[in-house]
Design an enzyme around this catalytic site. Sequence first.
Site, PDB file in Angstrom:
ATOM      1  N   SER A   1       0.788  -1.245   0.124  1.00  0.00           N
ATOM      2  CA  SER A   1       0.125  -0.009   0.033  1.00  0.00           C
ATOM      3  C   SER A   1       0.921   1.342  -0.075  1.00  0.00           C
ATOM      4  O   SER A   1       0.411   2.399  -0.191  1.00  0.00           O
ATOM      5  CB  SER A   1      -0.762  -0.162   1.157  1.00  0.00           C
ATOM      6  OG  SER A   1      -0.049   0.003   2.184  1.00  0.00           O
TER       7      SER A   1
ATOM      8  N   LYS B   1      -6.380   3.671   8.857  1.00  0.00           N
ATOM      9  CA  LYS B   1      -5.632   4.615   8.224  1.00  0.00           C
ATOM     10  C   LYS B   1      -6.106   6.004   8.320  1.00  0.00           C
ATOM     11  O   LYS B   1      -5.259   7.214   8.605  1.00  0.00           O
ATOM     12  CB  LYS B   1      -5.381   4.209   6.806  1.00  0.00           C
ATOM     13  CG  LYS B   1      -4.419   2.711   6.773  1.00  0.00           C
ATOM     14  CD  LYS B   1      -4.190   2.442   5.018  1.00  0.00           C
ATOM     15  CE  LYS B   1      -3.336   1.134   5.349  1.00  0.00           C
ATOM     16  NZ  LYS B   1      -3.193   0.996   3.643  1.00  0.00           N
TER      17      LYS B   1
END
Length: 805
Positions: A681, A724
Amino acid sequence: MTTPSKEKFETKKLPMMPIRDVVIFPFMMTPFVVGRESSVHALEEALAADKKIFLATQHDASIDEPKAHEIYQVGTIVNIVQSLKLPDGNIKVLVEGVERGKILQVTDTDGFMQASVRVARYSIENNPQVEAGMQRVTSLFEQYVKLCQALNYETMISAVRMEDPAKLTDVISANLQLSIEEKQELLEIFDPAERLTRIADVLDIEIEKLNVDRTIQSRVKRQMEKAQKEYYLNEKIKAIQKELGRGEKSEFDELKKKIEAAGMTKEVKDKALQELKKLEAMPPMSAESTVSRNYLDWLLAVPWKKRSKEIRNISRAEKVLNEDHYGLEKIKERILEFLAVRQLVKNPKGSILCFVGPPGVGKTSLGMSIAKATGRKFVRMSLGGVRDEAEIRGHRRTYIGALPGQIIQMMKKAGTKNPVFMLDEVDKMSMDFRGDPSAALLEVLDPEQNFMFVDHYLDVEYDLSQVFFVATANVMHTIPPALQDRMEVLRLHGYTEQEKMEIAKQFLVKKQMEAAGLLEKNVKFTDDAIIALIRSYTREAGVRNLEREIGNVCRKIARKVVKEGEGYTITVTGENVGDFLGVIKFRDTLAHEKSEVGLVTGLAWTEVGGSILSTEATVVDGKGKLTLTGKLGDVMQESAQAAMSYIRSRAHRLGLNRDFYRNLDLHVHVPEGAIPKDGPSAGITIATAIASALSKIPVRRDIAMTGEITLRGKVLPIGGLKEKLLAAHRAGVFEAILPKDNEKDLAEVPENLRNAMKLHFVDTMDQVLQIALEAPLPSISEDGVNPTIAPPPLSNAGEAPTAHQ
């Protein structure tokens, strides 16, 4: 023996008396009682004559008046030594055997029997053969007397010291412990020589029998002595217990009553009763007795029918859950759904839930709230570090110190068959040569199998189908897929700043004030103080460190209360919280720092929630080498290679020469180098850092990003979106670039977090650069397409050039 014997025959006519249960030999003195009328007449006839009478044993002692054919044909002529008439009409007589005789004819005269008897008188000469036979018989008889406890040794030995073989054989025959038939057989042997041989054989057999009997008797005696000793000691213990007032009721009776009342299934009850029967037969102090008793105690300790009365009031359950936990709406909905099903279904199967989330978000306490809301008992089993299958299933009873597994032990602790059973840290199990505990859990957590769970120690089926299992984990990838399939996974994400503040105000402050002994008048926490604690002293997904810091403040205030008196009062504010906790541990925000070339704020997910991941890139003179540092994993290094290949394929659009990399080296570094990092990611983050370093255009410091990159510049979706975004929000970054395919995951993000942040959803890397860089790239227009420059020519293979390794 072959020594010839001389015989003489003579016929006598004598009164005859049948006798029972005795064989009379010549030279034998025998007392007995005469009671039958015919026998009394025969005796009187003999007494009136020469006191001689013929005695013969009858075949069947139960016949009162035997016929001639019911009497043995060989008997003994005896002398009547004494006779005494008893008050009851019977006559007691003492007779002495004279010689053998064989019946020739029996007549009934004046109410008694009279027999014609042939007497055979044998004479035998003493010679070495006869003397050897006599010595052998005498020696054998001495051995026999020693072994036979019924005979007096001194008397018998003196009785057989004689030189006449006929008399010797008759005396020995009379004293042998033989049956009537065997004695009659010896009586019917008229020849002394033949009788001597026969008696020697009989003595050999009888001595062998006595030796065997003596061996058996010795063994039995030892066992009897041991049993008698144990019996004596047991009786003494009972007597002591009686004196102490502990009652006389049998312990085994008590155990049997408990087994009957335990509510066991038929198979288990039968096994328990069988074990109890074995226990009764065992010596109380033996090791086997202890094993059996412990086994029965465990069978009785486990709940077989006792259940908690379940509370199915949904309104009350909802109230309890809201009182104990703030937020967690999805989790609460699932619990209330479970209770609703319990009301509609008569015998529903037990539920198996798995709470997955970072530490400190309330997974374990949520299990306790479920038990409280449903009125069930709560037990918790920690699986962290468990690597032995026996921890789940137990050890077999053959092992010394064996015990049931933790499942059965926790059921005993609960005391009911329908508790809330928490399997904590199910993701922390491991395996070794002793087995795989996660494989043993497959049966426990399968509603189709756990109604017949078998523990190795109990070795009987136990019903776990009514247990409400709740597992907790921080991550899912370490849990075997088969075990994941058996559980309904509910994810608990990290808390937002607003949620943390509400949790602190409603729960944590009160709890820590009580723990420190403070009253409400002593201290008050303002909202600013809690915000300061959240932002400057904690950086976590849960609230565990927040609670710890609140407790730290409370303890310092408690010290001042003790020092200055109970009237001491203070208000903790955002300004004075530093006086209690010292220098702040985390910077308030990253948004105030200036933008820099090659420095990008990325977003990462860890087992403890989301975090900020800064990425740096710099350009130095070299030969096209890409250096990656910061303890990056293989997947993250591959993402960097993909980002570099993308940048090279887009060199003309970034205002770079096609061969720029030939004279330059690129160094990509992810700070906090001691912490391992991995995952795809960070692809767009690394690509943005490289693009910024090469183009010399700063990256906006107030924006964060996450997403996987392909060689073609596509942005692929990632996981852990909520964690996140929470991390970005905690760090003071309120704008983020996310993959377009993750737009659907916004449903899991709290509304206040969505409203507080500006989110950009992108499909391509060109869009990322357009948003993230402070100035447009030289060759990129507003729509992300360069209208003037043609695409780079393909290589001979029809593919874009690859990165230089």
